[in-house]
Design an enzyme around this catalytic site. Structure first.
Site, PDB file in Angstrom:
ATOM      1  CG  LEU A  66       4.096   8.735  11.455  1.00  0.00           C
ATOM      2  CD1 LEU A  66       5.285   7.892  11.852  1.00  0.00           C
ATOM      3  CD2 LEU A  66       4.352  10.208  11.721  1.00  0.00           C
ATOM      4  CB  SER A  67       3.143   6.304   5.557  1.00  0.00           C
ATOM      5  OG  SER A  67       2.575   5.094   6.023  1.00  0.00           O
TER       6      SER A  67
ATOM      7  NE  ARG B 254       3.442  -0.871   4.234  1.00  0.00           N
ATOM      8  CZ  ARG B 254       4.186  -1.382   5.229  1.00  0.00           C
ATOM      9  NH1 ARG B 254       3.738  -1.391   6.460  1.00  0.00           N
ATOM     10  NH2 ARG B 254       5.388  -1.872   4.991  1.00  0.00           N
TER      11      ARG B 254
ATOM     12  CE1 TYR C  94       5.820   4.482   8.278  1.00  0.00           C
ATOM     13  CE2 TYR C  94       7.980   3.451   8.075  1.00  0.00           C
ATOM     14  CZ  TYR C  94       6.600   3.378   7.985  1.00  0.00           C
ATOM     15  OH  TYR C  94       6.004   2.196   7.617  1.00  0.00           O
TER      16      TYR C  94
ATOM     17  CD  GLU D 182      -6.529   2.585  11.523  1.00  0.00           C
ATOM     18  OE1 GLU D 182      -7.679   2.162  11.681  1.00  0.00           O
ATOM     19  OE2 GLU D 182      -5.818   2.253  10.556  1.00  0.00           O
TER      20      GLU D 182
ATOM     21  CG  ASN E  95       1.086   4.652  14.113  1.00  0.00           C
ATOM     22  OD1 ASN E  95       0.826   3.574  13.571  1.00  0.00           O
ATOM     23  ND2 ASN E  95       1.935   5.520  13.593  1.00  0.00           N
TER      24      ASN E  95
ATOM     25  NE  ARG F  22       4.272   2.662   3.037  1.00  0.00           N
ATOM     26  CZ  ARG F  22       4.743   2.325   4.242  1.00  0.00           C
ATOM     27  NH1 ARG F  22       4.155   2.778   5.339  1.00  0.00           N
ATOM     28  NH2 ARG F  22       5.805   1.537   4.339  1.00  0.00           N
TER      29      ARG F  22
ATOM     30  CG  ASP G 131     -11.792  -9.328  19.341  1.00  0.00           C
ATOM     31  OD1 ASP G 131     -12.484  -8.828  18.431  1.00  0.00           O
ATOM     32  OD2 ASP G 131     -11.529 -10.552  19.406  1.00  0.00           O
TER      33      ASP G 131
ATOM     34  CG  HIS H 208      -1.720  -3.401   8.016  1.00  0.00           C
ATOM     35  ND1 HIS H 208      -2.554  -2.404   7.573  1.00  0.00           N
ATOM     36  CD2 HIS H 208      -0.505  -2.802   8.217  1.00  0.00           C
ATOM     37  CE1 HIS H 208      -1.875  -1.265   7.497  1.00  0.00           C
ATOM     38  NE2 HIS H 208      -0.632  -1.480   7.889  1.00  0.00           N
TER      39      HIS H 208
END
Ligand code: DQA
Length: 151
Positions: free
Chosen positions: A101-102, A111, A23, A98, A74, A107, A87, A80
């Protein structure tokens, strides 16, 4: 004046000490200050909030959406898992970008699925803190296109 709300979800208050190899070394305060400076240059009002609580994020998304403010989100791990965030976005009509960082697609498999992406206007991930600037600029363009909220 265009208004953007930056909402950061769970564990993002730990940035700077949390898995810096993933991160980065900046704290959330560093990132918020970077984005506030950018927003100032662009003449956009920016509100920054962080919560580890799903319900609080739901309330903030509703608030921003109903006020016609764009949301840079974020959602952390709630990305997830959270039907409630999805909603809130759909129900309030919020324009949401949306961000992560990664690069979540490089990954763990859990995710790779975002429950909120289908109701967001777009997704930016994998660019570290620069993603906040990219997402902000995308959102400003979107909100300007959408015009003021209807009465
Ligand atoms: C994250 C990615 C999520 O999978 C994770 O749970 C986070 C941070 C990111 O910014 O890369 O908390 O949203």
């Amino acid at each position: 004046m265009t208004s953007i709300h930056l909402l950061n979800g769970p564990n993002l208050n730990l940035l700077g000490r949390r898995e810096p190899q993933i991160y980065g070394g900046d704290t959330l305060a560093d990132i918020e200050a970077m984005l506030q400076a950018h927003a100032g240059q662009r003449g956009v009002a920016l509100t920054c909030r962080q919560s580890n609580h799903e319900g609080e994020l739901v309330s903030w998304i509703q608030e921003a959406g109903l006020a016609g403010a764009g949301v840079l989100l974020n959602a952390g791990a709630y990305t997830h898992t959270s039907v409630a965030l999805r909603d809130a976005i759909a129900g309030s009509g919020a324009n949401v970008v949306e961000i992560h960082l990664s690069n979540v697609y490089a990954r763990e498999e859990f995710r790779h699925k975002s429950l909120i992406a289908p109701v967001c206007r777009g997704v930016i991930c994998g660019f570290g803190k620069t993603g906040y600037i990219l997402g902000f600029d995308a959102l400003v363009a979107l909100v300007a296109l959408a015009g003021p909220p209807s009465a």
